[in-house]
Scaffold this motif. Structure first.
Motif, PDB file in Angstrom:
ATOM      1  N   PHE A 116      56.839  58.305  16.615  1.00 11.64           N
ATOM      2  CA  PHE A 116      56.304  57.702  15.399  1.00 11.64           C
ATOM      3  C   PHE A 116      56.971  56.348  15.235  1.00 11.64           C
ATOM      4  N   LEU A 117      56.167  55.306  15.029  1.00 12.85           N
ATOM      5  CA  LEU A 117      56.764  53.990  14.784  1.00 12.85           C
ATOM      6  C   LEU A 117      56.144  53.351  13.559  1.00 12.85           C
ATOM      7  N   ASP A 118      57.026  52.881  12.718  1.00 14.53           N
ATOM      8  CA  ASP A 118      56.619  52.274  11.456  1.00 14.53           C
ATOM      9  C   ASP A 118      57.429  50.995  11.233  1.00 14.53           C
ATOM     10  N   PRO A 119      57.135  49.968  12.040  1.00 12.06           N
ATOM     11  CA  PRO A 119      57.881  48.714  11.897  1.00 12.06           C
ATOM     12  C   PRO A 119      57.500  47.984  10.604  1.00 12.06           C
ATOM     13  N   PRO A 120      58.225  46.929  10.283  1.00 11.67           N
ATOM     14  CA  PRO A 120      57.851  46.141   9.093  1.00 11.67           C
ATOM     15  C   PRO A 120      56.395  45.688   9.175  1.00 11.67           C
ATOM     16  N   TYR A 121      55.736  45.608   8.032  1.00 12.48           N
ATOM     17  CA  TYR A 121      54.319  45.247   8.012  1.00 12.48           C
ATOM     18  C   TYR A 121      54.045  43.849   8.551  1.00 12.48           C
ATOM     19  N   GLU A 122      55.056  42.998   8.601  1.00  8.17           N
ATOM     20  CA  GLU A 122      54.816  41.654   9.140  1.00  8.17           C
ATOM     21  C   GLU A 122      54.797  41.639  10.671  1.00  8.17           C
ATOM     22  N   PHE A 123      55.022  42.784  11.304  1.00 10.29           N
ATOM     23  CA  PHE A 123      54.913  42.879  12.767  1.00 10.29           C
ATOM     24  C   PHE A 123      53.530  42.416  13.199  1.00 10.29           C
ATOM     25  N   LYS A 124      53.487  41.649  14.261  1.00  6.49           N
ATOM     26  CA  LYS A 124      52.227  41.161  14.821  1.00  6.49           C
ATOM     27  C   LYS A 124      51.724  42.140  15.887  1.00  6.49           C
ATOM     28  N   ILE A 125      50.454  42.012  16.226  1.00  9.99           N
ATOM     29  CA  ILE A 125      49.853  42.880  17.243  1.00  9.99           C
ATOM     30  C   ILE A 125      50.668  42.847  18.535  1.00  9.99           C
ATOM     31  N   GLU A 126      51.068  41.647  18.946  1.00 10.39           N
ATOM     32  CA  GLU A 126      51.826  41.506  20.190  1.00 10.39           C
ATOM     33  C   GLU A 126      53.123  42.299  20.139  1.00 10.39           C
ATOM     34  N   GLU A 127      53.779  42.328  18.970  1.00 15.08           N
ATOM     35  CA  GLU A 127      55.039  43.063  18.844  1.00 15.08           C
ATOM     36  C   GLU A 127      54.799  44.572  18.941  1.00 15.08           C
ATOM     37  N   TYR A 128      53.726  45.052  18.332  1.00 11.57           N
ATOM     38  CA  TYR A 128      53.359  46.463  18.472  1.00 11.57           C
ATOM     39  C   TYR A 128      53.116  46.797  19.939  1.00 11.57           C
ATOM     40  N   PHE A 129      52.317  45.939  20.595  1.00 11.58           N
ATOM     41  CA  PHE A 129      51.971  46.208  21.982  1.00 11.58           C
ATOM     42  C   PHE A 129      53.202  46.199  22.883  1.00 11.58           C
ATOM     43  N   LYS A 130      54.174  45.321  22.617  1.00 12.33           N
ATOM     44  CA  LYS A 130      55.404  45.296  23.418  1.00 12.33           C
ATOM     45  C   LYS A 130      56.130  46.638  23.322  1.00 12.33           C
ATOM     46  N   ILE A 131      56.251  47.161  22.117  1.00  7.70           N
ATOM     47  CA  ILE A 131      56.931  48.448  21.917  1.00  7.70           C
ATOM     48  C   ILE A 131      56.139  49.575  22.582  1.00  7.70           C
ATOM     49  N   ILE A 132      54.841  49.614  22.353  1.00 10.42           N
ATOM     50  CA  ILE A 132      53.999  50.679  22.920  1.00 10.42           C
ATOM     51  C   ILE A 132      53.992  50.594  24.447  1.00 10.42           C
ATOM     52  N   ASN A 133      53.865  49.387  24.991  1.00 10.38           N
ATOM     53  CA  ASN A 133      53.889  49.219  26.448  1.00 10.38           C
ATOM     54  C   ASN A 133      55.217  49.680  27.039  1.00 10.38           C
ATOM     55  N   LEU A 134      56.307  49.358  26.365  1.00 10.01           N
ATOM     56  CA  LEU A 134      57.633  49.756  26.832  1.00 10.01           C
ATOM     57  C   LEU A 134      57.746  51.284  26.896  1.00 10.01           C
ATOM     58  N   ILE A 135      57.190  51.963  25.914  1.00 16.37           N
ATOM     59  CA  ILE A 135      57.201  53.432  25.902  1.00 16.37           C
ATOM     60  C   ILE A 135      56.472  53.970  27.138  1.00 16.37           C
ATOM     61  N   PHE A 136      55.312  53.411  27.433  1.00 16.02           N
ATOM     62  CA  PHE A 136      54.545  53.879  28.597  1.00 16.02           C
ATOM     63  C   PHE A 136      55.191  53.457  29.917  1.00 16.02           C
ATOM     64  N   GLU A 137      55.678  52.233  29.995  1.00 16.57           N
ATOM     65  CA  GLU A 137      56.308  51.742  31.228  1.00 16.57           C
ATOM     66  C   GLU A 137      57.557  52.542  31.582  1.00 16.57           C
ATOM     67  N   ARG A 138      58.325  52.913  30.587  1.00 11.90           N
ATOM     68  CA  ARG A 138      59.578  53.643  30.813  1.00 11.90           C
ATOM     69  C   ARG A 138      59.369  55.159  30.830  1.00 11.90           C
ATOM     70  N   ASN A 139      58.100  55.594  30.718  1.00 14.71           N
ATOM     71  CA  ASN A 139      57.757  57.017  30.783  1.00 14.71           C
ATOM     72  C   ASN A 139      58.508  57.838  29.725  1.00 14.71           C
ATOM     73  N   ILE A 140      58.553  57.322  28.506  1.00 14.69           N
ATOM     74  CA  ILE A 140      59.288  57.962  27.421  1.00 14.69           C
ATOM     75  C   ILE A 140      58.416  58.987  26.692  1.00 14.69           C
ATOM     76  N   LEU A 141      57.109  58.859  26.816  1.00 13.08           N
ATOM     77  CA  LEU A 141      56.185  59.801  26.189  1.00 13.08           C
ATOM     78  C   LEU A 141      55.805  60.885  27.188  1.00 13.08           C
ATOM     79  N   ASN A 142      55.941  62.156  26.791  1.00 14.11           N
ATOM     80  CA  ASN A 142      55.502  63.267  27.644  1.00 14.11           C
ATOM     81  C   ASN A 142      54.014  63.128  27.939  1.00 14.11           C
ATOM     82  N   THR A 143      53.557  63.762  29.012  1.00 14.97           N
ATOM     83  CA  THR A 143      52.150  63.649  29.391  1.00 14.97           C
ATOM     84  C   THR A 143      51.209  64.173  28.311  1.00 14.97           C
ATOM     85  N   ASP A 144      51.637  65.157  27.553  1.00 17.02           N
ATOM     86  CA  ASP A 144      50.809  65.693  26.465  1.00 17.02           C
ATOM     87  C   ASP A 144      51.184  65.085  25.116  1.00 17.02           C
TER      88      ASP A 144
END
Length: 179
Positions: A116-144
């Motif tokens: 679950f991520l709830d960054p400050p509302y002033e976060f830009k799309i690019e900042e969200y995508f950086k965090i989400i991409n990092l989660i997938f790139e580093r395999n931090i999310l289980n397959t399910d």
């Protein structure tokens, strides 16, 4: 702020004025947890990562519902102290880390079912995508697993390749991402 369900149902938690937070509303939290509850069992096998934890609102809800493995990450010392205090008072045993979310993810060796991520509302799309991409790139999310990102209604995250769906509640939106 109150805990909606579980062993601490109805427990009100007063947030100190010195915390730079905007807790998820009870109505939005209840709706999101209904969705989560339809897809996951709240038990010892569920691992939750709460990035940009703030007041700890989301983590307390998971803990009250029986989740034992919860990691809270925030970079604000006052938020960390508050989460630790409430965790101790309610006997939640949350794992609390003072760090930026990006730095935590760069060093993370664990996998989670729900992030679950709830960054400050002033976060830009690019900042969200950086965090989400990092989660997938580093395999931090289980397959399910699932990532749930809370954001303002004015922001759309549906162009991300792992975007699954969006739900609007009140003045905020929740975007869901899957493997």
């Amino acid at each position: 702020m109150r805990i909606i369900s579980g062993k601490n149902r109805g427990k009100k938690i007063s947030i100190p004025k010195n915390l730079p937070v905007r807790p998820t509303t009870d109505q939005s939290k209840e709706a999101i947890f209904n969705i989560i509850n339809n897809n996951y069992y709240f038990d010892d096998n569920l691992k939750v990562l709460d990035l940009f934890s703030g007041s700890g609102n989301i983590s307390y809800e998971f803990a009250s519902r029986g989740v034992k493995n919860i990691r809270c990450v925030d970079n604000n010392s006052n938020c960390i102290r508050f989460i630790n205090r409430i965790s101790n008072e309610l006997n939640f045993n949350l794992k609390v880390t003072k760090s930026s979310s990006k730095k935590y993810l760069m060093n993370c060796l664990e996998q989670y079912n729900i992030i679950f991520l709830d960054p400050p509302y002033e976060f830009k799309i690019e900042e969200y995508f950086k965090i989400i991409n990092l989660i997938f790139e580093r395999n931090i999310l289980n397959t399910d697993g699932i990532i749930i990102a809370e954001h303002s209604k004015q922001l759309s995250l549906e162009k991300h390749k792992n975007f699954n769906k969006n739900k609007d509640y009140g003045g905020c939106s929740f975007s869901f991402f899957i493997n």
